[in-house]
Design a protein around this motif. Sequence first.
Motif, PDB file in Angstrom:
ATOM      1  N   TYR A 149      31.398  12.169   4.724  1.00 50.70           N
ATOM      2  CA  TYR A 149      32.779  12.503   4.403  1.00 50.70           C
ATOM      3  C   TYR A 149      32.857  13.364   3.140  1.00 50.70           C
ATOM      4  N   HIS A 182      43.626  17.767   7.640  1.00 47.97           N
ATOM      5  CA  HIS A 182      42.156  17.650   7.666  1.00 47.97           C
ATOM      6  C   HIS A 182      41.796  16.536   8.650  1.00 47.97           C
ATOM      7  N   ASN A 238      42.456  10.114  11.617  1.00 51.69           N
ATOM      8  CA  ASN A 238      41.206  10.183  12.357  1.00 51.69           C
ATOM      9  C   ASN A 238      41.524  10.212  13.834  1.00 51.69           C
ATOM     10  N   ASP A 240      34.067  17.252   2.534  1.00 58.17           N
ATOM     11  CA  ASP A 240      35.152  17.590   1.613  1.00 58.17           C
ATOM     12  C   ASP A 240      34.712  18.653   0.602  1.00 58.17           C
ATOM     13  N   ASP A 282      46.678  18.806   1.336  1.00 55.46           N
ATOM     14  CA  ASP A 282      45.929  18.160   2.417  1.00 55.46           C
ATOM     15  C   ASP A 282      46.653  16.853   2.696  1.00 55.46           C
ATOM     16  N   THR A 297      46.321  10.670   0.005  1.00 59.74           N
ATOM     17  CA  THR A 297      45.746   9.552   0.773  1.00 59.74           C
ATOM     18  C   THR A 297      46.063   8.233   0.069  1.00 59.74           C
ATOM     19  N   SER A 334      46.189  14.026   7.916  1.00 54.51           N
ATOM     20  CA  SER A 334      44.749  13.907   8.120  1.00 54.51           C
ATOM     21  C   SER A 334      44.280  12.606   8.773  1.00 54.51           C
ATOM     22  N   HIS A 390      36.419   8.450  -4.127  1.00 55.55           N
ATOM     23  CA  HIS A 390      35.910   9.555  -3.309  1.00 55.55           C
ATOM     24  C   HIS A 390      36.354  10.912  -3.879  1.00 55.55           C
ATOM     25  N   PHE A 391      37.634  11.007  -4.233  1.00 54.46           N
ATOM     26  CA  PHE A 391      38.135  12.293  -4.726  1.00 54.46           C
ATOM     27  C   PHE A 391      37.578  12.644  -6.102  1.00 54.46           C
ATOM     28  N   GLN A 421      41.079   5.478  -1.780  1.00 55.08           N
ATOM     29  CA  GLN A 421      40.101   6.568  -1.739  1.00 55.08           C
ATOM     30  C   GLN A 421      39.920   7.273  -3.085  1.00 55.08           C
ATOM     31  N   TYR A 478      45.568  16.183  -2.493  1.00 52.72           N
ATOM     32  CA  TYR A 478      45.049  15.385  -1.389  1.00 52.72           C
ATOM     33  C   TYR A 478      45.850  14.097  -1.351  1.00 52.72           C
TER      34      TYR A 478
HETATM   35  N1  ARG Z   1      40.814  11.032   7.564  1.00 52.26           N
HETATM   36  C1  ARG Z   1      40.952  10.320   6.335  1.00 52.26           C
HETATM   37  C2  ARG Z   1      41.562   8.939   6.585  1.00 52.26           C
HETATM   38  O1  ARG Z   1      42.198   8.732   7.603  1.00 52.26           O
HETATM   39  C3  ARG Z   1      41.800  11.022   5.332  1.00 52.26           C
HETATM   40  C4  ARG Z   1      41.360  12.396   4.952  1.00 52.26           C
HETATM   41  C5  ARG Z   1      42.004  12.883   3.709  1.00 52.26           C
HETATM   42  N2  ARG Z   1      41.637  14.224   3.375  1.00 52.26           N
HETATM   43  C6  ARG Z   1      40.469  14.614   2.861  1.00 52.26           C
HETATM   44  N3  ARG Z   1      40.269  15.871   2.646  1.00 52.26           N
HETATM   45  N4  ARG Z   1      39.528  13.744   2.574  1.00 52.26           N
HETATM   46  O2  ARG Z   1      41.422   8.086   5.751  1.00 52.26           O
END
Ligand code: ARG
Length: 576
Positions: free
Chosen positions: A310, A156, A121, A314, A116, A334, A119, A341-342, A338, A332
Amino acid sequence: MQQFRHHAVQRLARASGLDASRVDDLLQEAQADRGDFALPCFTLAKELRRAPPATAAGIAEAFEPGDGIEARAEGPYVNVTVDRELLARTTMEAVAAQGDDWGGSAAGDGKTVVVDYSSPNIAKPLAFHHLRSTMIGHSLVQIYRTGGWETVGINHLGDWGTGFGRLLLAWELYGQGVDLDALTADELVDLYVRINGDIAEEQKAGGSDLDERGRDWFRRLEQGDPTARTLWARFRQISEKEFEAAYELLGVRFDCMWGESRYEARMPKVMQELREKGLLEESEGAQVVHFDTEGMPPCLICKGDGATLYATRDIAAAIERQEEFGFDRALYVTDKGQALHFKQFAQVLEMAGHEWAREIRHVPFGVIRMGGKRAKTRLGKVVLLVDVLDAAIEKVRALIREKNPDLVDADDVARDVGVGAVIFNDLKNRRETDIDFDLDQIVRFDGNTGPYVMYSHARACSILRRAGEPLRRMADVDTSLLKDPAEHALLRLVALFPGRVDKAREKDEPSEVAKYLLDLCEAFHHYHTKGGRDVDLRVLHEDAEVRAARLRLTDTVRQTMKCALGLLGMRAPTGM
Ligand code: ARG
C-alpha cells in the motif's frame, strides 16, 4: 467584512503603536452583542506593565474613527464596531454581485490542490463508513475551488493487493457454475466475506493453507497470469458500476479514477530510486525504510516474496500526481487509523529529496457508529451506503407527504433532502469526532439536521415567491430601513460567511461551514418569529420601501444559505 477588518487593523495599529501584522494576529471576531471585532489586551498589558483595562482604554482613546469604524474599550478589550448601515449595504451589494460565487475569493489563484477521497476497496461494497471520506473530500473540493484553487479530485480505488488474491481463490473454490458475466456485486461481496470467514476459521485452528493459496493467487495476478487478470478486471468492473450508483445519488464526481493497480508498472522505478538514494534496507527478507524519528516504525516497501505494498503504491501515486498536476497541496481523506501510513510515506518521499512531499496532508476523520457499533465489519454483513440513503429518502418522503402533500416535485425533493440529511449529519461535527448515526433523528425537520437547514433555505424562497414582486436593484433599496437588531444580526452573519469559508479551508474542516449554516438558519428563524408576533417586522410589510429592503435582505440570506449548502455538497430545493 474582510475590508472592514483591514481598516480596523490599520487604525488599531496606529492607535496602539503596534505592527499591523501583530494586531492582525490578535484581532478576534467579537461576541455578537459586543461589536464586530475585539482586540484582547492581556499580553500587550503585560509588555507595557499596565493593567489590561487601562491598556484597552488608552488604545480606544487614541483610536481615530473613520471608514465607518468606531472603537470602544470594554474591560480588557477594545471592541470595534462597523457602521450598521454601511455594513448592510456593502454586504448586500457583494452578495447580489457575486451570486453563487459568494463566500469565495481569488486567494488560491494559480494554486492546485489534489484531493484523494472516497477511495474504497473494490470487491467490497461501498459501505456506510465510506460516506465520511466521500463527503468530507467532496466538500473540501468545493471549499478549495471557491477559494480560487484549481482542484483535482482523485478516487484512489483499492483495486490491488493481497485481498484480491483471496477473492480469486474464493472464485476458484466457490465460483464453480457461476456465470461470470452475470455475477452481481452482492455475490462478489458474498465471495469476499466467505473466504475471509474461512481463512479466519482456519487460522484459529492454526492452519494457513487457504491464506497461502490466496497469496499465491495474488502473485499470479502480479505476474500477469491471464486467468487472474481477466477475473480481476471483471471484479473491478462490477464494483465500479456499483459505486457509481452511490456516487450518482450523492452528486459526487471525480476527476480521476486511478486505482492502486495503476502503479504496478511504476513499482520497479520507485524501488530503484529508493535504493539509489540509499534508503532501502533489508529486514527479515523484506525491504524497508528506517526513520530517524524516535518511535516511528519503519515503512515496509516490499515484502520478501517481492509483493509491493500500500505504501509503495502511495509513493508512486504521489510522484505521479506531482508530475501531472504540480500540486501545491495534496489532501488524503481517510479514517484516523491510517495516520501513521501517511506520515511514513510522506517522510520517505522527503528523505528521497522530494521537497513537495511537505505539502502532503492527511485529513483524518473519526468512525461512524450505528446503535453504538462501528458500521464496518470485516466479516459478515456491512451496512451498505445505498441502503442507508434509500432508507433516509423513504423517511423524508413520508414526512413531506404529511407536511406538504401538494408539493409538485415531491420525489426529487425527497431524494435531495434524504441524501442531504445523511450528508449534513456527517459534516456538522468536527471531522475527528466519532459520530452516531440514528436515522430517525437525522431526517427530522427540526433540530440541527440537514432537513432543517434545507427547509430554512426553502422557506426564504417561499417568502420571495409569495411577495409576488421582482427584487429591486440594490441601488433602489434603502438599507437604512433595516434597523431591527434581528436584521443586524442576520447581516452580520452574512458578512462573516467568506471568513468562515476561509477558516474551513485553513483547517480542512467542512464542519465550519455546517456550523455557520446552523447559526444563519437560527438567526433567520428568529427574525421570522419576531415578524410573526409584530406586524411591523413582517418582511411583506405594507410600506413598499420597507418591504423592498426586507425582501432584498431575505434574498441575501437565501443566497448565502444556498452557497453554504453547495459547499457541503448538498442540494438546495426551493420548496419542501
Ligand atoms: N483504500 C483505502 C481504504 O479503503 C483508502 C485509500 C486512501 N488513499 C490513499 N491514497 N491511500 O482504506
